[in-house]
Design a protein around this motif. Sequence first.
Motif, PDB file in Angstrom:
ATOM      1  N   LEU A  16       0.826  -1.207   0.000  1.00 51.36           N
ATOM      2  CA  LEU A  16       0.000   0.000   0.000  1.00 51.36           C
ATOM      3  C   LEU A  16       0.862   1.259   0.000  1.00 51.36           C
ATOM      4  CD1 LEU A  16      -3.095   0.513   0.169  1.00 51.36           C
ATOM      5  CD2 LEU A  16      -2.777   0.863   2.617  1.00 51.36           C
ATOM      6  N   ARG A  17       0.483   2.230  -0.811  1.00 48.38           N
ATOM      7  CA  ARG A  17       1.181   3.521  -0.868  1.00 48.38           C
ATOM      8  C   ARG A  17       0.313   4.581  -0.217  1.00 48.38           C
ATOM      9  NH1 ARG A  17       4.542   0.432  -2.183  1.00 48.38           N
ATOM     10  NH2 ARG A  17       5.595   0.219  -4.189  1.00 48.38           N
ATOM     11  N   VAL A  18       0.965   5.601   0.366  1.00 48.56           N
ATOM     12  CA  VAL A  18       0.228   6.682   1.019  1.00 48.56           C
ATOM     13  C   VAL A  18       0.789   8.018   0.565  1.00 48.56           C
ATOM     14  CG1 VAL A  18      -0.606   7.604   3.199  1.00 48.56           C
ATOM     15  CG2 VAL A  18       0.082   5.202   3.061  1.00 48.56           C
ATOM     16  N   ALA A  19      -0.110   8.969   0.307  1.00 44.97           N
ATOM     17  CA  ALA A  19       0.313  10.338   0.008  1.00 44.97           C
ATOM     18  C   ALA A  19      -0.376  11.282   0.990  1.00 44.97           C
ATOM     19  CB  ALA A  19      -0.053  10.715  -1.422  1.00 44.97           C
ATOM     20  N   VAL A  20       0.343  12.283   1.443  1.00 40.34           N
ATOM     21  CA  VAL A  20      -0.243  13.339   2.268  1.00 40.34           C
ATOM     22  C   VAL A  20      -0.023  14.659   1.536  1.00 40.34           C
ATOM     23  CG1 VAL A  20      -0.107  14.589   4.456  1.00 40.34           C
ATOM     24  CG2 VAL A  20       0.115  12.102   4.442  1.00 40.34           C
TER      25      VAL A  20
ATOM     26  N   PRO B  95      -2.722   1.544  -4.423  1.00 39.28           N
ATOM     27  CA  PRO B  95      -1.760   0.474  -4.724  1.00 39.28           C
ATOM     28  C   PRO B  95      -0.551   1.059  -5.459  1.00 39.28           C
ATOM     29  CG  PRO B  95      -3.897   0.094  -5.800  1.00 39.28           C
ATOM     30  CD  PRO B  95      -3.878   1.497  -5.337  1.00 39.28           C
ATOM     31  N   PRO B  96       0.494   0.229  -5.663  1.00 37.87           N
ATOM     32  CA  PRO B  96       1.622   0.684  -6.492  1.00 37.87           C
ATOM     33  C   PRO B  96       1.125   1.180  -7.840  1.00 37.87           C
ATOM     34  CG  PRO B  96       2.151  -1.394  -5.428  1.00 37.87           C
ATOM     35  CD  PRO B  96       0.720  -1.121  -5.130  1.00 37.87           C
ATOM     36  N   VAL B  97       1.770   2.219  -8.370  1.00 40.74           N
ATOM     37  CA  VAL B  97       1.289   2.879  -9.576  1.00 40.74           C
ATOM     38  C   VAL B  97       1.699   2.117 -10.828  1.00 40.74           C
ATOM     39  CG1 VAL B  97       1.325   5.084  -8.372  1.00 40.74           C
ATOM     40  CG2 VAL B  97       3.299   4.400  -9.764  1.00 40.74           C
TER      41      VAL B  97
ATOM     42  N   TRP C 132      -3.109   4.503 -12.603  1.00 38.52           N
ATOM     43  CA  TRP C 132      -3.363   3.071 -12.455  1.00 38.52           C
ATOM     44  C   TRP C 132      -4.072   2.549 -13.694  1.00 38.52           C
ATOM     45  CZ3 TRP C 132      -4.302   6.824  -8.850  1.00 38.52           C
ATOM     46  CH2 TRP C 132      -3.437   6.807  -7.722  1.00 38.52           C
ATOM     47  N   LYS C 133      -3.530   1.471 -14.266  1.00 37.78           N
ATOM     48  CA  LYS C 133      -4.050   0.890 -15.498  1.00 37.78           C
ATOM     49  C   LYS C 133      -4.981  -0.276 -15.208  1.00 37.78           C
ATOM     50  CE  LYS C 133      -0.201   1.546 -18.700  1.00 37.78           C
ATOM     51  NZ  LYS C 133       1.184   1.108 -18.686  1.00 37.78           N
ATOM     52  N   GLN C 134      -6.040  -0.344 -16.030  1.00 34.98           N
ATOM     53  CA  GLN C 134      -6.898  -1.514 -16.078  1.00 34.98           C
ATOM     54  C   GLN C 134      -6.980  -1.945 -17.529  1.00 34.98           C
ATOM     55  OE1 GLN C 134     -10.439   0.444 -14.238  1.00 34.98           O
ATOM     56  NE2 GLN C 134     -10.734  -1.557 -13.299  1.00 34.98           N
TER      57      GLN C 134
ATOM     58  N   HIS D 171      -9.598  -5.776 -15.537  1.00 40.54           N
ATOM     59  CA  HIS D 171      -8.616  -6.308 -14.594  1.00 40.54           C
ATOM     60  C   HIS D 171      -7.555  -5.248 -14.327  1.00 40.54           C
ATOM     61  CE1 HIS D 171      -9.939 -10.520 -15.465  1.00 40.54           C
ATOM     62  NE2 HIS D 171     -10.201  -9.987 -16.643  1.00 40.54           N
ATOM     63  N   TRP D 172      -7.143  -5.101 -13.070  1.00 40.79           N
ATOM     64  CA  TRP D 172      -6.061  -4.165 -12.754  1.00 40.79           C
ATOM     65  C   TRP D 172      -4.734  -4.751 -13.224  1.00 40.79           C
ATOM     66  CZ3 TRP D 172      -7.271   0.596 -11.628  1.00 40.79           C
ATOM     67  CH2 TRP D 172      -8.516   0.855 -11.028  1.00 40.79           C
ATOM     68  N   VAL D 173      -3.893  -3.910 -13.792  1.00 40.91           N
ATOM     69  CA  VAL D 173      -2.554  -4.318 -14.226  1.00 40.91           C
ATOM     70  C   VAL D 173      -1.608  -4.201 -13.031  1.00 40.91           C
ATOM     71  CG1 VAL D 173      -0.615  -3.677 -15.726  1.00 40.91           C
ATOM     72  CG2 VAL D 173      -2.958  -3.607 -16.597  1.00 40.91           C
ATOM     73  N   ASP D 174      -0.783  -5.213 -12.801  1.00 39.12           N
ATOM     74  CA  ASP D 174       0.189  -5.165 -11.708  1.00 39.12           C
ATOM     75  C   ASP D 174       1.490  -4.550 -12.188  1.00 39.12           C
ATOM     76  OD1 ASP D 174      -0.923  -8.339 -10.433  1.00 39.12           O
ATOM     77  OD2 ASP D 174      -1.332  -6.319  -9.669  1.00 39.12           O
ATOM     78  N   PRO D 175       2.197  -3.854 -11.300  1.00 39.32           N
ATOM     79  CA  PRO D 175       3.499  -3.319 -11.705  1.00 39.32           C
ATOM     80  C   PRO D 175       4.510  -4.447 -11.907  1.00 39.32           C
ATOM     81  CG  PRO D 175       3.058  -2.821  -9.398  1.00 39.32           C
ATOM     82  CD  PRO D 175       1.850  -3.508  -9.931  1.00 39.32           C
ATOM     83  N   LYS D 176       5.546  -4.177 -12.691  1.00 37.14           N
ATOM     84  CA  LYS D 176       6.585  -5.174 -12.937  1.00 37.14           C
ATOM     85  C   LYS D 176       7.792  -4.907 -12.045  1.00 37.14           C
ATOM     86  CE  LYS D 176       7.000  -4.513 -17.401  1.00 37.14           C
ATOM     87  NZ  LYS D 176       7.038  -4.595 -18.872  1.00 37.14           N
TER      88      LYS D 176
END
Lengths: 84, 156
Positions: free
Chosen positions: A54-58, A79-81, B126-128, B136-141
């Motif tokens: 999990l990522r957090v931004a303030v 989530p991770p970008v 964020w990509k789907q 479906h959500w794409v996961d990072p590599k």
Amino acid sequence: MRVLYFARTRELLGAGQEDLCLPEGIREVGELRRHLCGLSPRHALALGDRQGQLRVAVNHHLVGEAHPLADGDEVAFFPPVTGG
Amino acid sequence: METWVELFQDSEAMATRLATWGPPSSAAGAEASFGGRVRADLAEEGEVEALRLEHYPGMTEAAMQGLAQAALSRFGLERIALLHRVGELAMGELIVAISVASSHRQASLEALTFVMDRLKEEVPLWKQVRVAGAWHWVDPKASDAAAAEAWCAQRP
């Protein structure tokens, strides 16, 4: 404070945004996250972060769990970008 | 020294705006561009029908601006444009466009790689993908994270 949720985090929670008063005694991001987890099973599912992903931004800056919080801050969990 | 950062709802508009940016200053002896497009083989789940990009209004633009500024100063660029789509895209559409100019070619070529590597790690997007009608959500590599990290290790 405003709390925002994006992508899969938002889907797991079932909401994109919550407005709440910074609870008494909560001074850091990690404490807020654990407090939010206790609000409902869906909160725990979305914010439990068992994989440490999990990522957090303030206020639009990526931060760690120890980052201090002030009432009026905008906090976002996601989530991770995956842009580009 | 100029930075241009923008999100677009339409890929044709993005490409047209970039094409009409005009030449850089006469101090720039080099220019380089990168374009990323939607590929059909993006997903393990099957053939991709469409792509969707979610963003964090305010932070996405701020992160892109910060990244563009970082590239400008790290590589001594004359200018940089960093343009990204949001919303729904079809196969082959442009997702991201980067254009840079510098005195000499090494800075421009390295800056493109730097921006793409860092974009994939730190800009809130964020990509789907849609496969057989389901999103479906794409996961990072892992390789993307490693590439972004490597730029921190090799500070000039």
